[in-house]
Design a protein around this motif. Structure first.
Motif, short mmCIF file in Angstrom:
data_model
loop_
_atom_site.label_atom_id
_atom_site.label_comp_id
_atom_site.label_asym_id
_atom_site.label_seq_id
_atom_site.Cartn_x
_atom_site.Cartn_y
_atom_site.Cartn_z
N LEU A 182 0.82 -1.21 0.00
CA LEU A 182 0.00 0.00 0.00
C LEU A 182 0.85 1.26 0.00
CD1 LEU A 182 -2.71 -1.01 2.63
CD2 LEU A 182 -2.77 -1.30 0.15
N LEU A 183 0.28 2.33 -0.57
CA LEU A 183 0.89 3.64 -0.55
C LEU A 183 -0.11 4.62 0.04
CD1 LEU A 183 3.02 5.77 -1.38
CD2 LEU A 183 1.89 5.89 -3.61
N CYS A 184 0.27 5.24 1.14
CA CYS A 184 -0.62 6.21 1.78
C CYS A 184 0.24 7.37 2.29
CB CYS A 184 -1.39 5.56 2.92
SG CYS A 184 -2.69 6.63 3.58
N ASP A 185 0.18 8.46 1.57
CA ASP A 185 1.00 9.63 1.89
C ASP A 185 0.06 10.78 2.29
OD1 ASP A 185 2.97 11.48 2.16
OD2 ASP A 185 3.37 11.71 0.01
N ILE A 186 0.10 11.15 3.56
CA ILE A 186 -0.76 12.22 4.07
C ILE A 186 0.11 13.41 4.47
CG2 ILE A 186 -2.50 12.89 5.75
CD1 ILE A 186 -3.12 9.91 6.16
N LYS A 187 -0.15 14.56 3.87
CA LYS A 187 0.55 15.79 4.21
C LYS A 187 -0.49 16.85 4.59
CE LYS A 187 4.51 14.79 1.25
NZ LYS A 187 5.32 15.22 0.09
N THR A 188 -0.02 17.98 5.03
CA THR A 188 -0.93 19.03 5.51
C THR A 188 -1.98 19.40 4.47
OG1 THR A 188 0.83 19.95 6.89
CG2 THR A 188 -1.06 21.37 6.44
N ASN A 189 -1.56 19.53 3.22
CA ASN A 189 -2.49 19.96 2.16
C ASN A 189 -2.55 18.97 1.00
OD1 ASN A 189 -3.28 22.79 3.09
ND2 ASN A 189 -1.05 22.95 3.10
N TYR A 190 -2.05 17.75 1.22
CA TYR A 190 -1.95 16.82 0.09
C TYR A 190 -2.22 15.39 0.54
CZ TYR A 190 0.34 14.07 -3.57
OH TYR A 190 0.63 13.15 -4.55
N LEU A 191 -2.83 14.63 -0.36
CA LEU A 191 -3.15 13.23 -0.04
C LEU A 191 -2.93 12.36 -1.27
CD1 LEU A 191 -4.40 11.09 1.88
CD2 LEU A 191 -6.63 11.70 0.92
N LYS A 192 -2.27 11.22 -1.03
CA LYS A 192 -2.04 10.25 -2.10
C LYS A 192 -2.25 8.85 -1.54
CE LYS A 192 1.28 9.08 -5.75
NZ LYS A 192 2.61 9.40 -6.33
N ILE A 193 -3.16 8.10 -2.14
CA ILE A 193 -3.48 6.74 -1.68
C ILE A 193 -3.56 5.81 -2.89
CG2 ILE A 193 -5.19 5.28 -0.52
CD1 ILE A 193 -6.08 7.71 1.06
N GLY A 194 -3.01 4.62 -2.75
CA GLY A 194 -3.09 3.65 -3.83
C GLY A 194 -2.26 2.42 -3.55
N LEU A 195 -1.99 1.66 -4.60
CA LEU A 195 -1.15 0.46 -4.52
C LEU A 195 0.17 0.77 -5.20
CD1 LEU A 195 -3.84 -2.23 -5.50
CD2 LEU A 195 -3.06 -1.59 -3.20
N LYS A 196 1.24 0.34 -4.58
CA LYS A 196 2.56 0.59 -5.15
C LYS A 196 2.67 0.00 -6.55
CE LYS A 196 4.89 0.71 -0.63
NZ LYS A 196 5.89 0.06 0.25
N GLY A 197 3.30 0.75 -7.44
CA GLY A 197 3.48 0.29 -8.81
C GLY A 197 2.27 0.49 -9.69
N GLN A 198 1.20 1.08 -9.16
CA GLN A 198 -0.01 1.32 -9.94
C GLN A 198 -0.42 2.79 -9.84
OE1 GLN A 198 -3.22 -1.43 -9.21
NE2 GLN A 198 -1.83 -3.12 -8.72
N PRO A 199 -1.23 3.27 -10.78
CA PRO A 199 -1.69 4.66 -10.69
C PRO A 199 -2.45 4.88 -9.39
CG PRO A 199 -2.16 3.76 -12.86
CD PRO A 199 -1.69 2.61 -12.00
N PRO A 200 -2.23 5.99 -8.71
CA PRO A 200 -2.89 6.23 -7.41
C PRO A 200 -4.40 6.30 -7.54
CG PRO A 200 -1.84 8.24 -8.21
CD PRO A 200 -1.39 7.12 -9.12
N ILE A 201 -5.09 5.84 -6.52
CA ILE A 201 -6.56 5.91 -6.48
C ILE A 201 -7.00 7.33 -6.11
CG2 ILE A 201 -8.64 4.99 -5.40
CD1 ILE A 201 -7.03 2.40 -4.87
N ILE A 202 -6.28 7.93 -5.16
CA ILE A 202 -6.53 9.32 -4.76
C ILE A 202 -5.21 10.07 -4.83
CG2 ILE A 202 -7.30 10.87 -2.91
CD1 ILE A 202 -8.93 8.58 -1.76
N ASP A 203 -5.20 11.20 -5.48
CA ASP A 203 -3.97 11.97 -5.63
C ASP A 203 -4.32 13.43 -5.89
OD1 ASP A 203 -1.40 12.81 -5.96
OD2 ASP A 203 -1.11 11.92 -7.94
N GLY A 204 -4.11 14.29 -4.89
CA GLY A 204 -4.44 15.69 -5.11
C GLY A 204 -4.33 16.53 -3.86
N GLU A 205 -4.60 17.83 -4.03
CA GLU A 205 -4.54 18.78 -2.92
C GLU A 205 -5.83 18.70 -2.11
OE1 GLU A 205 -3.82 23.60 -2.21
OE2 GLU A 205 -3.93 22.76 -4.24
N LEU A 206 -5.69 18.58 -0.81
CA LEU A 206 -6.85 18.50 0.07
C LEU A 206 -7.66 19.79 0.03
CD1 LEU A 206 -5.20 16.75 3.15
CD2 LEU A 206 -6.94 15.76 1.65
N TYR A 207 -8.95 19.65 0.26
CA TYR A 207 -9.83 20.82 0.23
C TYR A 207 -9.43 21.84 1.28
CZ TYR A 207 -14.13 23.56 0.07
OH TYR A 207 -15.03 24.60 -0.05
N LYS A 208 -9.00 21.34 2.46
CA LYS A 208 -8.50 22.21 3.52
C LYS A 208 -7.40 21.47 4.29
CE LYS A 208 -12.29 25.43 4.27
NZ LYS A 208 -13.14 26.12 5.28
#
Length: 264
Positions: free
Chosen positions: A130-156
């Motif tokens: 699994l890939l789960c990267d949570i930052k203050t204004n950014y989120l990326k979730i998915g499976l390693k080696g595959q296109p992310p399921i969620i990838d973008g700037e958080l609403y807040k």
């Protein structure tokens, strides 16, 4: 009787009927005919103020026309704004039972304190994949080696240190993120994403005593400000600004008076 007859004749001769047809392609021709009629039946053009009176009438008519056109433009603009607001309102989606949205590959929900995300994945998936990267204004979730399921700037923004994720039954990624601002509902998980109608959010009933200190303080402030606005009284921010101004004036008595100033 003769005198009365003469008076009646004078009264009858004091007004005249003007008959003419306006050709929209030649309005000046109509005006010229009217001027000729007036010159033949009155002394207007023999007075020194004739031109001034006529120009004054023209000016008044132009002002009336400009005012009517401005009113029409304003009405059209306001109508267009209402139309845009209605279209924008229709674009907003009804939130799911968790006060978020059910997307194609995941779902999200929220309370005033946090945002939760559930991402289904192939059964049997290990956490190491699994890939789960949570930052203050950014989120990326998915499976390693595959296109992310969620990838973008958080609403807040979120509080990274209070965010967690876990693998549930090897078939779903569960994410919990703590909001930095606990007084507002998110319209979307990511900026630019589909938005929900926050007016239709249904928060779970809870007692103030059940909330943490920070959230309870924020909710109490919201309740106080809302009540003050309804009564036409200053909000907590207004009161704080007024106190700061009083302190400043007390510390600087020789400075100019800012009592009428408005602070943003």
């Amino acid at each position: 009787m003769a005198i009365l007859e003469e008076v009646e004749q004078l009264q009858q001769s004091s007004s005249f009927t003007f008959n003419a047809v306006l050709d929209p392609s030649n309005p000046l021709g109509f005006i010229e005919s009217a001027f000729n009629f007036v010159s033949q039946n009155s002394n207007l053009f023999r007075t020194q103020s004739a031109e001034k009176q006529i120009m004054s009438s023209v000016h008044s008519i132009k002002e009336r026309i400009e005012a009517e056109e401005a009113a029409e433009k304003k009405a059209a603009f306001e109508k267009e704004q209402e139309k845009e607001k209605e279209q924008e309102k229709q674009k907003k989606l009804v939130p799911n039972t968790g006060n978020g949205l059910d997307m194609e590959n995941y779902s999200w929900g929220q309370s005033l304190q946090e945002v939760t995300i559930n991402v289904p994945i192939p059964p049997g998936t290990k956490s190491s994949a699994l890939l789960c990267d949570i930052k203050t204004n950014y989120l990326k979730i998915g499976l390693k080696g595959q296109p992310p399921i969620i990838d973008g700037e958080l609403y807040k923004p979120v509080k990274v240190n209070d965010c967690f994720w876990s693998l549930e039954d090897r078939r779903e990624i569960s994410v919990q993120m703590s909001k930095r601002d606990k007084t507002d509902w998110w319209k979307s998980l990511l900026k630019g994403g589909p938005e929900i109608d926050t007016q239709k959010v249904e928060p779970e009933p809870s007692k103030l005593s059940d909330l943490d200190i920070e959230t309870r303080s924020a909710v109490e402030k919201m309740m106080f400000d809302q009540r003050q606005k309804q009564l036409g009284r200053p909000t907590s921010d207004d009161i704080q600004k007024e106190e700061l101004l009083k302190q400043f004036k007390a510390q600087n008595p020789t400075m100019m008076d800012f009592s009428g100033a408005k602070f943003m």
